[in-house]
Design a protein around this motif. Structure first.
Motif, PDB file in Angstrom:
ATOM      1  N   PRO A 111       0.837  -1.204   0.000  1.00 49.84           N
ATOM      2  CA  PRO A 111       0.000   0.000   0.000  1.00 49.84           C
ATOM      3  C   PRO A 111       0.877   1.262   0.000  1.00 49.84           C
ATOM      4  N   VAL A 112       0.541   2.200  -0.883  1.00 46.29           N
ATOM      5  CA  VAL A 112       1.345   3.437  -0.965  1.00 46.29           C
ATOM      6  C   VAL A 112       1.290   4.159   0.376  1.00 46.29           C
ATOM      7  N   GLY A 113       2.425   4.520   0.891  1.00 42.78           N
ATOM      8  CA  GLY A 113       2.511   5.192   2.191  1.00 42.78           C
ATOM      9  C   GLY A 113       2.917   4.238   3.298  1.00 42.78           C
ATOM     10  N   SER A 114       2.857   2.919   3.018  1.00 43.29           N
ATOM     11  CA  SER A 114       3.207   1.962   4.070  1.00 43.29           C
ATOM     12  C   SER A 114       4.729   1.847   4.207  1.00 43.29           C
ATOM     13  N   ARG A 115       5.132   1.206   5.278  1.00 45.42           N
ATOM     14  CA  ARG A 115       6.562   1.034   5.538  1.00 45.42           C
ATOM     15  C   ARG A 115       7.237   0.224   4.412  1.00 45.42           C
ATOM     16  N   GLU A 116       6.520  -0.797   3.969  1.00 47.54           N
ATOM     17  CA  GLU A 116       7.060  -1.666   2.925  1.00 47.54           C
ATOM     18  C   GLU A 116       7.225  -0.900   1.609  1.00 47.54           C
ATOM     19  N   TRP A 117       6.195  -0.094   1.289  1.00 46.98           N
ATOM     20  CA  TRP A 117       6.265   0.717   0.074  1.00 46.98           C
ATOM     21  C   TRP A 117       7.440   1.694   0.174  1.00 46.98           C
ATOM     22  N   TRP A 118       7.626   2.261   1.353  1.00 42.96           N
ATOM     23  CA  TRP A 118       8.690   3.239   1.563  1.00 42.96           C
ATOM     24  C   TRP A 118      10.057   2.643   1.253  1.00 42.96           C
ATOM     25  N   ARG A 119      10.192   1.331   1.617  1.00 43.11           N
ATOM     26  CA  ARG A 119      11.474   0.662   1.411  1.00 43.11           C
ATOM     27  C   ARG A 119      11.797   0.478  -0.070  1.00 43.11           C
ATOM     28  N   HIS A 120      10.809   0.145  -0.873  1.00 42.77           N
ATOM     29  CA  HIS A 120      11.137  -0.127  -2.282  1.00 42.77           C
ATOM     30  C   HIS A 120      10.538   0.894  -3.244  1.00 42.77           C
ATOM     31  N   ARG A 121      10.301   2.124  -2.745  1.00 45.13           N
ATOM     32  CA  ARG A 121       9.648   3.097  -3.631  1.00 45.13           C
ATOM     33  C   ARG A 121      10.572   3.574  -4.747  1.00 45.13           C
ATOM     34  N   ARG A 122      11.886   3.439  -4.572  1.00 41.10           N
ATOM     35  CA  ARG A 122      12.765   3.858  -5.674  1.00 41.10           C
ATOM     36  C   ARG A 122      12.728   2.860  -6.832  1.00 41.10           C
ATOM     37  N   LYS A 123      11.968   1.799  -6.665  1.00 39.48           N
ATOM     38  CA  LYS A 123      11.740   0.861  -7.775  1.00 39.48           C
ATOM     39  C   LYS A 123      10.770   1.459  -8.793  1.00 39.48           C
ATOM     40  N   VAL A 124      10.228   2.627  -8.446  1.00 40.40           N
ATOM     41  CA  VAL A 124       9.312   3.316  -9.367  1.00 40.40           C
ATOM     42  C   VAL A 124      10.008   4.565  -9.896  1.00 40.40           C
ATOM     43  N   GLY A 125      10.365   4.543 -11.165  1.00 37.54           N
ATOM     44  CA  GLY A 125      11.038   5.700 -11.770  1.00 37.54           C
ATOM     45  C   GLY A 125      10.009   6.672 -12.330  1.00 37.54           C
ATOM     46  N   TYR A 126      10.371   7.954 -12.361  1.00 37.15           N
ATOM     47  CA  TYR A 126       9.405   8.975 -12.784  1.00 37.15           C
ATOM     48  C   TYR A 126      10.065  10.006 -13.696  1.00 37.15           C
ATOM     49  N   VAL A 127       9.455  10.207 -14.839  1.00 36.75           N
ATOM     50  CA  VAL A 127       9.898  11.288 -15.732  1.00 36.75           C
ATOM     51  C   VAL A 127       8.765  12.309 -15.762  1.00 36.75           C
ATOM     52  N   ASN A 128       9.058  13.514 -15.338  1.00 36.62           N
ATOM     53  CA  ASN A 128       7.965  14.494 -15.258  1.00 36.62           C
ATOM     54  C   ASN A 128       7.730  15.202 -16.580  1.00 36.62           C
ATOM     55  N   GLN A 129       6.625  15.929 -16.604  1.00 34.71           N
ATOM     56  CA  GLN A 129       6.121  16.483 -17.859  1.00 34.71           C
ATOM     57  C   GLN A 129       7.028  17.583 -18.419  1.00 34.71           C
TER      58      GLN A 129
END
Lengths: 220, 221
Positions: free
Chosen positions: A70-88
């Protein structure tokens, strides 16, 4: 988590900013390894959707999971850099930073040795065909060159999911085709999940991508 | 008296060394203050330090310690209010600036604290630095240099673009992903904003009333 599992799951997500509903009961399910284009008119909530998935935008109701957490959870926090983002928008900076240093941002939190980091940065730049930009000042680059560096920065992060907000908007047709080809190859060879917001008619004519259309904060 | 002779006086030498250390290292922190638009925060911290000094003097506690403690509390409160209310740091800092200066004057007036002593925390002479002050200044300078050296890639990521830094794994904006704004923080901010608004209105009214009383006299004169 296996690749076949749902990578992004949103159920009944609502976002309101200053009393305006940007996302309304939005439901989305993206499987790992899938490539999705989110299309829709301006103000449909496409960028907000990406920001919610990234954890950059609060939502009021609903559930949202990325890579099984779940976004915001401790687990998500640990692997959130697994989501790359290119902004507009192409980022404008008023301090000296080279192309290589921009790509390095993607690797700044990776627990790697210097040599390994350097190799990863150079590989990512080579994959995006922008190795020649490593020593150029970022502020002096064109919009298209900046966009290529942004995608290279994401690749440096070793992501499982790529969220791209109109990555081809400032590219010429040849570079646009090239970037789409690179993204397709990343998806097929590395199993990268890609969610891309696009207005580009060429991108929308791609038959190998799943196309979702957004309107007034939810999928049509 | 030449410069060499001047430096033979310990206060002058200590002051000179402190200036050199501060001049070499403190701008590193200044870059972040400017890049992150934290200029208003500086004034808020000055006012919070003044409040701390006033409280310290009223309670017979070391005013420097009390000032530092109040500054730390103010930073925590500003960061929390700014994040939970979704306001920019500048707005939150401005409200706290008004609040702390108001409270500082209230404490000075009610507790009978000598205002000159309370304000002494903000001003002073570089020649009055003790050896301990010099050591603390040097230690702070080293801490800044170590911070920048160790975390430069992360810091430059934040300076480049905060959302990109966050997406790259830098712990830049943790509470943004909270599902709902903190009701306590939001309530606190609303109360504070209304208190500042009401106090400003009262002040304006009192001035207007006084002006109304004196207007006939002015006309007569």
């Amino acid at each position: 988590m296996s690749r076949a599992d749902a990578c992004i799951t949103a159920e009944g997500v609502n976002v309101a900013i200053d009393g305006h509903h940007i996302l309304r009961d939005l439901c989305l399910s993206v499987s790992c390894g899938e490539r999705v284009i989110v299309a829709g008119p301006n103000g449909a909530g496409k960028t907000t959707l990406l920001k919610v998935i990234l954890g950059l935008q609060r939502w009021s109701t609903g559930t949202l999971q990325v890579l099984g957490a779940p976004v915001g959870s401790r687990e998500w926090w640990r692997h959130r850099r697994k989501v790359g983002y290119v902004n507009q928008e192409a980022i404008s900076v008023d301090f000296p930073i080279s192309g290589r240093e921009v790509v390095e941002i993607g690797a700044c939190t990776l627990p790697l040795r210097k040599r390994e980091k350097r190799r990863r940065i150079l590989d990512a730049m080579a994959a995006m065909g922008c190795s020649h930009l490593q020593h150029r000042m970022y502020a002096r680059l064109s919009g298209g060159e900046k966009q290529k560096l942004s995608i290279a920065r994401c690749l440096c992060q070793d992501p499982a999911v790529l969220l791209l907000d109109e990555p081809t908007s400032s590219l010429d047709p040849a570079s646009r085709r090239e970037v789409m080809e690179i993204l397709r190859s990343l998806n097929e060879k590395q199993g990268l999940t890609i969610v891309m917001v696009s207005h580009d008619s060429q991108a929308l004519s791609e038959t190998t991508w799943r196309i979702e259309r957004m309107e007034a904060g939810s999928f049509a | 008296m030449n410069i060499a002779q001047a430096f033979s006086y310990p206060p002058i030498l200590r002051g000179f060394l402190a200036l050199v250390i501060a001049g070499c290292f403190f701008p590193m922190a200044g870059v972040f203050i400017l890049r992150l638009n934290l200029v208003t925060l500086r004034f808020t911290l000055m006012h919070a330090a003044l409040l701390g000094a006033a409280v310290g003097l009223a309670l017979h506690v070391d005013p420097l310690f009390a000032g530092l403690a109040l500054d730390v509390l103010a930073i925590i409160a500003i960061a929390r209010v700014a994040r939970e209310s979704g306001l920019t740091l500048g707005y939150a800092a401005t409200f706290f600036m008004v609040l702390t200066i108001g409270l500082a004057f209230a404490v000075i007036y009610k507790a009978g604290v000598p205002s000159k002593d309370a304000f002494g925390i903000l001003w002073g002479s570089v020649y009055s630095l003790s050896r301990t002050d010099l050591v603390v200044t040097a230690a702070y300078a080293v801490a800044i240099a170590l911070f920048v050296a160790a975390l430069f890639p992360r810091v430059s990521a934040v300076l480049f673009h905060r959302e990109i830094a966050f997406a790259s794994g830098v712990n830049e904006a943790a509470p943004r992903c909270a599902k709902r704004p903190d009701p306590v923080g939001a309530l606190f901010f609303r109360i504070m904003a209304r208190a500042v608004f009401v106090s400003n209105c009262c002040f304006a009214l009192s001035r207007t009333r006084r002006l109304c009383y004196s207007l006939p006299l002015i006309c007569l004169a």
